[in-house]
Design a protein around this motif. Structure first.
Motif, PDB file in Angstrom:
ATOM      1  N   GLU A   1     -30.784  31.008 -49.373  1.00  0.00           N
ATOM      2  CA  GLU A   1     -29.380  31.367 -49.263  1.00  0.00           C
ATOM      3  C   GLU A   1     -28.464  30.198 -49.636  1.00  0.00           C
ATOM      4  O   GLU A   1     -27.413  30.399 -50.232  1.00  0.00           O
ATOM      5  CB  GLU A   1     -29.065  31.804 -47.823  1.00  0.00           C
ATOM      6  CG  GLU A   1     -29.811  33.040 -47.364  1.00  0.00           C
ATOM      7  CD  GLU A   1     -29.137  34.317 -47.830  1.00  0.00           C
ATOM      8  OE1 GLU A   1     -27.960  34.251 -48.235  1.00  0.00           O
ATOM      9  OE2 GLU A   1     -29.793  35.367 -47.794  1.00  0.00           O
ATOM     10  N   THR A   2     -28.867  28.973 -49.246  1.00  0.00           N
ATOM     11  CA  THR A   2     -28.013  27.805 -49.451  1.00  0.00           C
ATOM     12  C   THR A   2     -28.797  26.669 -50.096  1.00  0.00           C
ATOM     13  O   THR A   2     -30.034  26.684 -50.140  1.00  0.00           O
ATOM     14  CB  THR A   2     -27.448  27.296 -48.113  1.00  0.00           C
ATOM     15  OG1 THR A   2     -28.527  26.765 -47.326  1.00  0.00           O
ATOM     16  CG2 THR A   2     -26.759  28.416 -47.343  1.00  0.00           C
ATOM     17  N   LEU A   3     -28.048  25.679 -50.592  1.00  0.00           N
ATOM     18  CA  LEU A   3     -28.701  24.526 -51.198  1.00  0.00           C
ATOM     19  C   LEU A   3     -29.478  23.735 -50.162  1.00  0.00           C
ATOM     20  O   LEU A   3     -30.518  23.144 -50.467  1.00  0.00           O
ATOM     21  CB  LEU A   3     -27.647  23.641 -51.869  1.00  0.00           C
ATOM     22  CG  LEU A   3     -28.157  22.703 -52.968  1.00  0.00           C
ATOM     23  CD1 LEU A   3     -28.793  23.490 -54.096  1.00  0.00           C
ATOM     24  CD2 LEU A   3     -27.015  21.858 -53.504  1.00  0.00           C
ATOM     25  N   ALA A   4     -28.999  23.717 -48.911  1.00  0.00           N
ATOM     26  CA  ALA A   4     -29.722  23.015 -47.848  1.00  0.00           C
ATOM     27  C   ALA A   4     -31.075  23.670 -47.597  1.00  0.00           C
ATOM     28  O   ALA A   4     -32.087  22.986 -47.436  1.00  0.00           O
ATOM     29  CB  ALA A   4     -28.899  23.002 -46.567  1.00  0.00           C
ATOM     30  N   GLN A   5     -31.109  24.995 -47.562  1.00  0.00           N
ATOM     31  CA  GLN A   5     -32.388  25.679 -47.376  1.00  0.00           C
ATOM     32  C   GLN A   5     -33.310  25.392 -48.546  1.00  0.00           C
ATOM     33  O   GLN A   5     -34.509  25.162 -48.366  1.00  0.00           O
ATOM     34  CB  GLN A   5     -32.183  27.192 -47.229  1.00  0.00           C
ATOM     35  CG  GLN A   5     -33.477  27.930 -46.900  1.00  0.00           C
ATOM     36  CD  GLN A   5     -33.363  29.439 -46.967  1.00  0.00           C
ATOM     37  OE1 GLN A   5     -32.276  29.974 -47.175  1.00  0.00           O
ATOM     38  NE2 GLN A   5     -34.471  30.124 -46.809  1.00  0.00           N
ATOM     39  N   ALA A   6     -32.774  25.378 -49.750  1.00  0.00           N
ATOM     40  CA  ALA A   6     -33.590  25.074 -50.932  1.00  0.00           C
ATOM     41  C   ALA A   6     -34.198  23.680 -50.820  1.00  0.00           C
ATOM     42  O   ALA A   6     -35.358  23.469 -51.197  1.00  0.00           O
ATOM     43  CB  ALA A   6     -32.740  25.181 -52.186  1.00  0.00           C
ATOM     44  N   SER A   7     -33.445  22.730 -50.267  1.00  0.00           N
ATOM     45  CA  SER A   7     -33.935  21.349 -50.161  1.00  0.00           C
ATOM     46  C   SER A   7     -35.095  21.225 -49.188  1.00  0.00           C
ATOM     47  O   SER A   7     -35.834  20.242 -49.235  1.00  0.00           O
ATOM     48  CB  SER A   7     -32.794  20.424 -49.726  1.00  0.00           C
ATOM     49  OG  SER A   7     -32.448  20.654 -48.366  1.00  0.00           O
ATOM     50  N   ARG A   8     -35.266  22.199 -48.281  1.00  0.00           N
ATOM     51  CA  ARG A   8     -36.344  22.144 -47.279  1.00  0.00           C
ATOM     52  C   ARG A   8     -37.595  22.879 -47.724  1.00  0.00           C
ATOM     53  O   ARG A   8     -38.590  22.906 -46.995  1.00  0.00           O
ATOM     54  CB  ARG A   8     -35.837  22.706 -45.953  1.00  0.00           C
ATOM     55  CG  ARG A   8     -34.753  21.869 -45.311  1.00  0.00           C
ATOM     56  CD  ARG A   8     -34.447  22.311 -43.892  1.00  0.00           C
ATOM     57  NE  ARG A   8     -33.799  23.608 -43.835  1.00  0.00           N
ATOM     58  CZ  ARG A   8     -32.485  23.802 -43.850  1.00  0.00           C
ATOM     59  NH1 ARG A   8     -31.667  22.775 -43.950  1.00  0.00           N
ATOM     60  NH2 ARG A   8     -31.981  25.025 -43.764  1.00  0.00           N
ATOM     61  N   ILE A   9     -37.569  23.491 -48.906  1.00  0.00           N
ATOM     62  CA  ILE A   9     -38.737  24.227 -49.390  1.00  0.00           C
ATOM     63  C   ILE A   9     -39.767  23.233 -49.918  1.00  0.00           C
ATOM     64  O   ILE A   9     -39.442  22.394 -50.766  1.00  0.00           O
ATOM     65  CB  ILE A   9     -38.341  25.219 -50.495  1.00  0.00           C
ATOM     66  CG1 ILE A   9     -37.375  26.268 -49.944  1.00  0.00           C
ATOM     67  CG2 ILE A   9     -39.574  25.893 -51.088  1.00  0.00           C
ATOM     68  CD1 ILE A   9     -36.809  27.197 -51.003  1.00  0.00           C
ATOM     69  N   PRO A  10     -41.004  23.272 -49.432  1.00  0.00           N
ATOM     70  CA  PRO A  10     -42.030  22.366 -49.969  1.00  0.00           C
ATOM     71  C   PRO A  10     -42.179  22.557 -51.477  1.00  0.00           C
ATOM     72  O   PRO A  10     -42.298  23.681 -51.964  1.00  0.00           O
ATOM     73  CB  PRO A  10     -43.301  22.806 -49.222  1.00  0.00           C
ATOM     74  CG  PRO A  10     -42.810  23.474 -47.985  1.00  0.00           C
ATOM     75  CD  PRO A  10     -41.524  24.141 -48.359  1.00  0.00           C
ATOM     76  N   GLY A  11     -42.148  21.448 -52.204  1.00  0.00           N
ATOM     77  CA  GLY A  11     -42.274  21.537 -53.658  1.00  0.00           C
ATOM     78  C   GLY A  11     -40.952  21.420 -54.385  1.00  0.00           C
ATOM     79  O   GLY A  11     -40.937  21.273 -55.612  1.00  0.00           O
ATOM     80  N   VAL A  12     -39.844  21.505 -53.668  1.00  0.00           N
ATOM     81  CA  VAL A  12     -38.520  21.317 -54.270  1.00  0.00           C
ATOM     82  C   VAL A  12     -38.084  19.880 -53.976  1.00  0.00           C
ATOM     83  O   VAL A  12     -37.868  19.516 -52.822  1.00  0.00           O
ATOM     84  CB  VAL A  12     -37.492  22.327 -53.718  1.00  0.00           C
ATOM     85  CG1 VAL A  12     -36.118  22.081 -54.332  1.00  0.00           C
ATOM     86  CG2 VAL A  12     -37.948  23.753 -53.998  1.00  0.00           C
ATOM     87  N   SER A  13     -37.933  19.061 -55.014  1.00  0.00           N
ATOM     88  CA  SER A  13     -37.672  17.633 -54.843  1.00  0.00           C
ATOM     89  C   SER A  13     -36.176  17.346 -54.819  1.00  0.00           C
ATOM     90  O   SER A  13     -35.358  18.183 -55.219  1.00  0.00           O
ATOM     91  CB  SER A  13     -38.311  16.857 -56.001  1.00  0.00           C
ATOM     92  OG  SER A  13     -37.616  17.155 -57.208  1.00  0.00           O
ATOM     93  N   PRO A  14     -35.791  16.141 -54.359  1.00  0.00           N
ATOM     94  CA  PRO A  14     -34.372  15.763 -54.399  1.00  0.00           C
ATOM     95  C   PRO A  14     -33.785  15.823 -55.804  1.00  0.00           C
ATOM     96  O   PRO A  14     -32.612  16.165 -55.975  1.00  0.00           O
ATOM     97  CB  PRO A  14     -34.379  14.330 -53.855  1.00  0.00           C
ATOM     98  CG  PRO A  14     -35.588  14.287 -52.953  1.00  0.00           C
ATOM     99  CD  PRO A  14     -36.602  15.149 -53.636  1.00  0.00           C
ATOM    100  N   SER A  15     -34.584  15.477 -56.821  1.00  0.00           N
ATOM    101  CA  SER A  15     -34.069  15.557 -58.192  1.00  0.00           C
ATOM    102  C   SER A  15     -33.800  17.001 -58.606  1.00  0.00           C
ATOM    103  O   SER A  15     -32.857  17.275 -59.358  1.00  0.00           O
ATOM    104  CB  SER A  15     -35.057  14.904 -59.172  1.00  0.00           C
ATOM    105  OG  SER A  15     -36.302  15.591 -59.155  1.00  0.00           O
ATOM    106  N   ASP A  16     -34.592  17.934 -58.110  1.00  0.00           N
ATOM    107  CA  ASP A  16     -34.331  19.347 -58.377  1.00  0.00           C
ATOM    108  C   ASP A  16     -32.998  19.769 -57.757  1.00  0.00           C
ATOM    109  O   ASP A  16     -32.211  20.506 -58.371  1.00  0.00           O
ATOM    110  CB  ASP A  16     -35.453  20.225 -57.814  1.00  0.00           C
ATOM    111  CG  ASP A  16     -36.794  20.002 -58.504  1.00  0.00           C
ATOM    112  OD1 ASP A  16     -36.782  19.750 -59.719  1.00  0.00           O
ATOM    113  OD2 ASP A  16     -37.822  20.068 -57.815  1.00  0.00           O
TER     114      ASP A  16
END
Length: 639
Positions: free
Chosen positions: A614-629
């Motif tokens: 739903e949000t960019l914060a949730q996306a940042s907590r997904i395993p496999g999604v890096s800070p550069s992503d």
């Protein structure tokens, strides 16, 4: 026969009971469907509530207007505050309960809840209304059919079926379908859900042997008593009224291990009979022996099941080995040499559904109006189930449009952030990361532990719950009284100046530090060696203030002391949480075509497409999604 309700709850376990009472208390006409009204909120495994992080969840359920804390206080036969040797951020309440009285207390709670009916039956099929073309778009849950032919229609359906969906029990090589010992499994219902595109898989859990205490030599065990202080789970709970009983400690030994290892070829866990994954943090005794082969002993707790029963629970000895192997091994423990058992330990496999297909409201992304809570989401534990049930019940009532408070008439969803509650951490972990083993909450899973203490659950949640209508006026009034009392204490400590004097030719000291002019009482509270109790002995005005506090003054004083002593840490953690909220406010649902987003890694594209955060914060907590992503997505959003 067709019955019509706003919300249907399938399953009368801990998640189901909290979901049903939450929904009904918000004004929704609610029906709880359970297979056995005499086993409402059955404690299938350990007859205890709370523990590390779990106790915080129960406090949060209570602050939200839930019932688990009240039921626990009314049926507790031993209470302890765990982790007292560490800081208050990880203090965790835990209570042994009378199993039978726990059930009947819950029954009385349900019976006294307006807008709530109970129906004894078994769900057989989920009723789903599909789009005109039969596609997944527009699918909506509209009710259930039962094995006895009832058709129950509703605007929202909550599934809290625990371990009953295609449940299969194991003792040695013997397998019997069931959701719990002596209770039938629920076939077909899983299939009526998965045919609509919801993914399911299998998990395993287990439970230990139950022992007749008349056969136990307690003189060969270590006694462990509870605490008799002022602590309770519920802020509205009454003092404990049942007889307080001790637990007992003993250990396995090499003879026990040799006997257990001799039966491994008949263990369902090691002969290929069980193919699903069990809980990492509550392993069976045979798993402990295989994982830690060099340990000469393992700790066991013998715990009472109630104040008027001989049945006892052997915590730490979960097993699905053959019955004769379990009993023979236990008799090698000196205190259990004359052992008699009521029931052998067993394992159970059951269906659960992929929680990444849920929203943070616990509503399905696939079928509108379908909510899931508890072990069907891949969790383990009464407390985790109760927390999910509370949130699912609130959101199902909101979905049904049954809001009794005009102040939230436009609210359509209720969510908790990771810095607001352990329940928020739990749900975010489930829907963002998914599960590959039964999920259990620990304080280490929360990055904002100082903000999520067991003493401040009401400060975080009660006003939110009151605005929704789930927390009633008595709970709200108690919180306001407590809040105002804490503010008075803080104001006194901030303004009361300490006046030092010369003692024996030297400046007066407090603890190991000399007092200086301008020192306030707040400065003394912050010192590690000082506390409210010591300061009351030297500041009469402070003692008078504490003595004049309203009911439960010890609890109020402790909350105020923690706020003052850890003020700097709390403020720093709040700043970090506020920074995180900036990403939480950036909505990305529907803004990216992930498979064609070449600016991020292939793994990130796959994970984001599957979970649809739903949000960019949730996306940042997904395993496999890096800070550069995340940075790349921020740039693309700016464009």
């Amino acid at each position: 026969m067709i019955l019509k309700y706003d919300v249907i709850v399938i399953g009368g376990g801990h998640a189901g009971c909290e979901a049903a009472t939450a929904s009904a208390n918000m004004g929704a006409k609610t029906l709880l469907v359970t297979m056995d009204m005499n086993k409402i909120a059955q404690m299938s495994c350990n007859p205890a509530v709370g523990g590390i992080a779990k106790g915080q969840i129960v406090r949060e359920i209570d602050a939200l207007g839930g019932q688990m804390g009240l039921v626990t206080d009314a049926t507790a036969i031993q209470f302890r505050m765990l982790n007292r040797s560490k800081g208050p951020a990880v203090w965790s309440p835990r209570a042994q309960c009378d199993r039978g009285k726990f059930i009947w207390k819950w029954r009385s709670m349900l019976d006294a809840t307006p807008n709530l009916d109970v129906w004894q039956d078994q769900a057989d099929e989920l009723l789903v209304e599909t789009g005109s073309d039969g596609s997944a778009i527009g699918k909506r849950a509209i009710g259930v059919k039962t094995i006895w032919g009832a058709e129950i229609r509703a605007k929202a359906v909550i599934i809290t079926a625990g371990t009953f969906l295609n449940g299969l029990m194991h003792i040695g090589r013997k397998m019997v379908p069931g959701g719990r010992i002596a209770e039938p499994a629920v076939p077909h219902f899983t299939e009526s859900i998965t045919r609509h595109g919801i993914r399911s898989a299998r998990m395993k859990t287990g439970t230990p042997v139950r022992i007749d205490k008349r056969s136990v030599h307690f003189e060969d065990m270590e006694r462990q008593d509870g605490e008799n202080g002022y602590y309770k789970f519920s802020y509205l709970g009454e003092p404990r009224s049942l007889q307080q009983l001790p637990c007992w400690v003993c250990y396995t030994n090499p003879e026990v291990h040799q006997t257990l290892l001799g039966g491994l070829e008949d263990s369902p866990l090691y002969n290929g009979q069980i193919k699903s994954i069990g809980p990492r943090y509550c392993p069976s005794i045979e798993t402990k022996l295989v994982t830690f082969p060099d340990r000469p002993q393992h700790l066991l707790f013998l715990e009472p099941e109630g104040e008027d029963t001989n049945e006892m629970y052997l915590n730490g000895f979960s097993s699905s080995l053959p019955m004769d192997v379990q009993i023979e091994a236990l008799k090698k423990i000196p205190a259990l040499r004359d052992l008699k058992v009521y029931r052998a330990g067993y394992a159970i496999e059951y269906d659960f559904f992929d929680p990444t297909q849920l929203k943070h409201t616990l509503e399905s992304k696939v079928i509108e109006g379908l909510f899931m809570a508890g072990q069907v989401n891949g969790t383990t534990g009464y407390e985790e189930a109760g927390g999910q049930g509370t949130l699912a019940g609130i959101n199902a009532a909101l979905k049904a449009g049954s809001i009794c408070s005009s102040s939230v008439a436009t609210t359509t969803r209720f969510e908790l952030k990771r810095d607001e509650a352990y329940i928020g951490v739990l749900i975010d972990d489930l829907v963002t990361k998914g599960v590959d083993e039964p999920y259990r909450m620990f304080t280490s899973r929360a990055e904002f532990r100082i903000l999520l203490r067991q003493d401040d659950a009401d400060a975080r949640l009660t006003e939110k719950a009151y605005e929704l209508g789930i927390a009633k006026r008595d709970r709200y009034d108690w919180w306001i009284e407590k809040k105002e009392a804490i503010e008075r204490i803080e104001a006194f400590c901030q303004t009361y100046a300490i006046k030092p004097k010369i003692v024996n030719g030297a400046l007066e000291t407090m603890g190991s530090t000399p007092l200086v002019y301008g020192c306030r009482l707040e400065d003394l509270v912050a010192r590690p060696e000082l506390n409210f109790e010591k300061l009351q002995t030297i500041v009469p005005e402070f003692r008078e203030l504490i003595d004049k506090l309203p009911n439960r003054k010890e609890e109020i004083a402790e909350a105020a002391e923690i706020q003052i002593k850890y003020k700097g840490y709390i403020e720093r953690e709040r700043m970090v949480a506020d920074k995180m909220h900036r990403l939480e406010n950036i909505k990305i649902k529907g803004k990216f075509d992930y498979p064609n987003l070449t600016a991020i890694s292939t793994e990130a594209r796959q994970k984001l497409e599957k979970i649809q955060p739903e949000t960019l914060a949730q996306a940042s907590r997904i395993p496999g999604v890096s800070p550069s992503d995340i940075n790349a997505m921020l740039v693309l959003l700016g464009r």
